[in-house]
Write a protein that holds these residues in place. Structure first.
Motif, PDB file in Angstrom:
ATOM      1  N   MET A 187      -9.113 -14.190   1.026  1.00  0.00           N
ATOM      2  CA  MET A 187      -9.225 -13.435  -0.221  1.00  0.00           C
ATOM      3  C   MET A 187      -8.194 -12.282  -0.241  1.00  0.00           C
ATOM      4  SD  MET A 187     -12.664 -11.752  -1.766  1.00  0.00           S
ATOM      5  CE  MET A 187     -12.393 -10.073  -1.326  1.00  0.00           C
ATOM      6  N   THR A 188      -7.578 -12.058  -1.377  1.00  0.00           N
ATOM      7  CA  THR A 188      -6.575 -11.008  -1.480  1.00  0.00           C
ATOM      8  C   THR A 188      -7.245  -9.645  -1.654  1.00  0.00           C
ATOM      9  OG1 THR A 188      -5.205 -12.567  -2.644  1.00  0.00           O
ATOM     10  CG2 THR A 188      -4.551 -10.269  -2.766  1.00  0.00           C
ATOM     11  N   GLU A 189      -6.855  -8.722  -0.781  1.00  0.00           N
ATOM     12  CA  GLU A 189      -7.365  -7.351  -0.961  1.00  0.00           C
ATOM     13  C   GLU A 189      -6.467  -6.648  -1.969  1.00  0.00           C
ATOM     14  OE1 GLU A 189      -8.270  -4.998   2.668  1.00  0.00           O
ATOM     15  OE2 GLU A 189      -7.550  -6.787   3.656  1.00  0.00           O
ATOM     16  N   THR A 190      -6.974  -5.607  -2.603  1.00  0.00           N
ATOM     17  CA  THR A 190      -6.098  -4.833  -3.490  1.00  0.00           C
ATOM     18  C   THR A 190      -6.048  -3.397  -2.995  1.00  0.00           C
ATOM     19  OG1 THR A 190      -8.003  -4.537  -4.893  1.00  0.00           O
ATOM     20  CG2 THR A 190      -6.394  -6.181  -5.609  1.00  0.00           C
ATOM     21  N   PHE A 191      -4.989  -2.703  -3.392  1.00  0.00           N
ATOM     22  CA  PHE A 191      -4.875  -1.299  -2.993  1.00  0.00           C
ATOM     23  C   PHE A 191      -5.795  -0.449  -3.841  1.00  0.00           C
ATOM     24  CE2 PHE A 191      -0.619  -3.009  -2.302  1.00  0.00           C
ATOM     25  CZ  PHE A 191      -0.537  -2.790  -0.951  1.00  0.00           C
ATOM     26  N   ARG A 192      -6.300   0.620  -3.219  1.00  0.00           N
ATOM     27  CA  ARG A 192      -7.093   1.566  -3.995  1.00  0.00           C
ATOM     28  C   ARG A 192      -6.653   2.967  -3.621  1.00  0.00           C
ATOM     29  NH1 ARG A 192     -12.647   1.052  -3.401  1.00  0.00           N
ATOM     30  NH2 ARG A 192     -12.629   3.259  -3.848  1.00  0.00           N
ATOM     31  N   PHE A 193      -6.151   3.718  -4.574  1.00  0.00           N
ATOM     32  CA  PHE A 193      -5.845   5.125  -4.323  1.00  0.00           C
ATOM     33  C   PHE A 193      -6.488   5.933  -5.436  1.00  0.00           C
ATOM     34  CE2 PHE A 193      -2.394   3.147  -1.873  1.00  0.00           C
ATOM     35  CZ  PHE A 193      -2.504   3.846  -0.690  1.00  0.00           C
ATOM     36  N   ASP A 194      -7.815   6.004  -5.396  1.00  0.00           N
ATOM     37  CA  ASP A 194      -8.523   6.738  -6.447  1.00  0.00           C
ATOM     38  C   ASP A 194      -8.128   8.207  -6.423  1.00  0.00           C
ATOM     39  OD1 ASP A 194      -9.785   4.423  -7.031  1.00  0.00           O
ATOM     40  OD2 ASP A 194     -11.597   4.862  -5.867  1.00  0.00           O
ATOM     41  N   PRO A 195      -7.870   8.799  -7.606  1.00  0.00           N
ATOM     42  CA  PRO A 195      -7.540  10.231  -7.623  1.00  0.00           C
ATOM     43  C   PRO A 195      -8.713  11.063  -7.112  1.00  0.00           C
ATOM     44  CG  PRO A 195      -7.696   9.340  -9.864  1.00  0.00           C
ATOM     45  CD  PRO A 195      -7.944   8.191  -8.931  1.00  0.00           C
ATOM     46  N   LEU A 196      -8.390  12.161  -6.476  1.00  0.00           N
ATOM     47  CA  LEU A 196      -9.457  12.970  -5.884  1.00  0.00           C
ATOM     48  C   LEU A 196      -9.135  14.457  -6.029  1.00  0.00           C
ATOM     49  CD1 LEU A 196     -11.169  12.094  -2.625  1.00  0.00           C
ATOM     50  CD2 LEU A 196     -10.240  14.370  -2.835  1.00  0.00           C
ATOM     51  N   GLU A 197     -10.091  15.199  -6.518  1.00  0.00           N
ATOM     52  CA  GLU A 197      -9.924  16.657  -6.598  1.00  0.00           C
ATOM     53  C   GLU A 197     -10.682  17.282  -5.434  1.00  0.00           C
ATOM     54  OE1 GLU A 197      -8.047  18.404  -8.587  1.00  0.00           O
ATOM     55  OE2 GLU A 197      -7.423  16.586  -9.681  1.00  0.00           O
ATOM     56  N   LEU A 198     -10.075  18.240  -4.780  1.00  0.00           N
ATOM     57  CA  LEU A 198     -10.773  18.904  -3.676  1.00  0.00           C
ATOM     58  C   LEU A 198     -11.870  19.806  -4.239  1.00  0.00           C
ATOM     59  CD1 LEU A 198      -7.810  19.898  -1.341  1.00  0.00           C
ATOM     60  CD2 LEU A 198      -9.564  18.179  -0.898  1.00  0.00           C
ATOM     61  N   PRO A 199     -13.081  19.732  -3.704  1.00  0.00           N
ATOM     62  CA  PRO A 199     -14.155  20.616  -4.192  1.00  0.00           C
ATOM     63  C   PRO A 199     -13.876  22.076  -3.817  1.00  0.00           C
ATOM     64  CG  PRO A 199     -14.897  19.312  -2.323  1.00  0.00           C
ATOM     65  CD  PRO A 199     -13.514  18.834  -2.645  1.00  0.00           C
ATOM     66  N   PRO A 200     -14.508  23.034  -4.528  1.00  0.00           N
ATOM     67  CA  PRO A 200     -14.245  24.462  -4.278  1.00  0.00           C
ATOM     68  C   PRO A 200     -14.431  24.866  -2.811  1.00  0.00           C
ATOM     69  CG  PRO A 200     -15.625  24.164  -6.225  1.00  0.00           C
ATOM     70  CD  PRO A 200     -15.445  22.808  -5.626  1.00  0.00           C
TER      71      PRO A 200
END
Ligand SMILES: Cc1cc2nc3c(=O)[nH]c(=O)nc-3n(C[C@H](O)[C@H](O)[C@H](O)COP(=O)(O)OP(=O)(O)OC[C@H]3O[C@@H](n4cnc5c(N)ncnc54)[C@H](O)[C@@H]3O)c2cc1C
Length: 384
Positions: free
Chosen positions: A1-14
């Motif tokens: 099965m082909t994997e896909t890339f995931r680079f979900d955007p992320l904001e650093l918490p306070p």
């Protein structure tokens, strides 16, 4: 099965930004006390005293459970601490490997006895590890290693040779990948195991290898009938391959894979001054744009680690792109640096450039070469 890339955007918490302020204050204190000078990259400074001071702040093993000396903080908080230390050129080399990968490996696959014995010492900055994977003739093709551990009463006897082992001469333990079962030509990943080896054990010789820059950072480590007690086996015999590949996810995705030339960039920006000429401005803009993107990608991987997800593919992308950039920076700076001059910072810039030029060739090799990473990426895209 082909994997896909995931680079979900992320904001650093306070909470991360509060922590960033604390780390910056700590670094300012250290510098004001003249305790160290900024070094080149995550391997260039080795200070057990600094590691102990960092441990006292709770900044080593900070994501680990409290019962093992950790702080149960998030991977994002750890990320902020590591990026601030790297950006400042702090001497993190002593505890780096133990904090980044050996400790997490023991936490995941080690026995309760190993965790209790070793992890609290790591968090206090008192116990340093090195990585025993590569051997002569076995680097990229790690499954071809020939070091063997044979079962004997009460443990194992190891014979073989490791090479390019960073800081083996300054570490307490090595996690050694070795063959404990017969070679199965149909599945060469079988029969491999990981052992925690006390580097003071009789039968171990550590010989320095000088690198291109003249530094003695890595070594050849020879094992001649070295006895390793049975309780130093990590996981079950034969589980080594699964474990070592999970370790590489931690090894490849952090900010140390794109910040190795950061100090040079800082000195270059200082020398260029508030009104850089066009070529300097273009070079700075280009590098910063790449760094900002890589940081987002690397942060995204930290978010995945936080969720306990597998990051091997994304880590390979970050390391390939990141190490290419950190290797390119000395070259870009070298071509334009001499155009502007700020006498006050001339020496620091020259020093950082010399370090960068001499060490950059290793950036894309250590932790897995470009070709190997691209093979992983190609497999992830379903191309092989
Ligand atoms: C500064 C530094 C620190 C290091 N520290 C450690 C350490 O602490 N512990 C440790 O275990 N190791 C360490 N290493 C070793 C490092 O992991 C290896 O050098 C690396 O994995 C490459 O292995 P090799 O040197 O045997 O080269 P080889 O595997 O022989 O590769 C030689 C060339 O052939 C290419 N190649 C190989 N196989 C393929 C393929 N299948 N397809 C396409 N191209 C291929 C490679 O990309 C490379 O360009 C360190 C290396 C450096 C430079």
């Amino acid at each position: 099965m082909t994997e896909t890339f995931r680079f979900d955007p992320l904001e650093l918490p306070p909470v991360c930004e509060t922590l960033r302020g604390e780390v910056r204050a700590f670094i300012a204190e250290e510098k004001a006390a003249g305790r160290w000078r900024a070094g080149g990259d995550f391997t260039s400074g080795h200070s057990p005293e600094f590691s102990r001071r960092l441990g006292a702040r709770g900044w080593i093993g900070m994501t680990w459970p409290k019962q093992y000396g950790g702080q149960e903080r998030s991977f994002l908080e750890r990320y902020v601490v590591t990026e601030e230390l790297l950006a400042a050129g702090a001497p993190v080399g002593a505890h780096w490997v133990a904090d980044r990968q050996s400790g997490p490996l023991l936490l995941r696959f080690g026995t309760e006895k190993q965790r209790q014995e070793i992890l609290p010492r790591i968090t206090r900055g008192e116990c340093f590890f090195c990585i025993g994977m590569s051997e002569p003739d076995s680097g990229s093709d790690l499954a071809s290693i020939r070091s063997k551990a044979a079962p004997v009463e009460g443990g194992w006897v190891m014979n073989g040779r490791k090479i390019w082992t960073s800081n083996a001469h300054k570490a307490h333990f090595m996690i050694a990948l070795c063959r404990t079962g017969p070679i199965d030509e149909k599945d060469r990943h079988k029969g491999l195991s990981q052992l925690v080896v006390d580097l003071k054990s009789p039968g171990i010789s550590i010989r320095p290898i000088k690198n291109l820059a003249g530094a003695e950072h890595f070594n050849e480590v020879l094992f001649e009938d070295v006895f390793i007690p049975a309780d130093r086996m990590i996981g079950a015999p034969g589980d080594g391959w699964k474990q070592v590949t999970s370790e590489l996810g931690y090894e490849r995705s952090g900010p140390e894979r794109f910040l190795s030339s950061f100090r040079l960039l800082v000195e270059f920006v200082r020398r260029a001054g508030p009104a850089p000429d066009e070529r300097a401005a273009e070079t700075i803009g280009r590098i910063i744009a790449h760094l900002a993107t890589l940081r987002r990608m690397s942060l995204s991987v930290a978010g995945m680690l936080q969720k306990g997800e597998t990051v091997n593919l994304e880590a390979a992308v970050v390391k390939d792109l990141g190490t290419n950039l950190e290797k390119e920076i000395p070259e870009l700076v070298r071509l334009v640096a001499r155009r502007g001059k700020s006498p006050n910072h001339a020496d620091l810039m020259e020093e950082a450039l010399a370090y960068g030029v001499l060490n950059a060739p290793s950036f894309t090799l250590r932790g897995g070469t470009r070709e190997i990473l691209r093979g992983i990426v190609a497999r992830g895209l379903g191309l092989r």
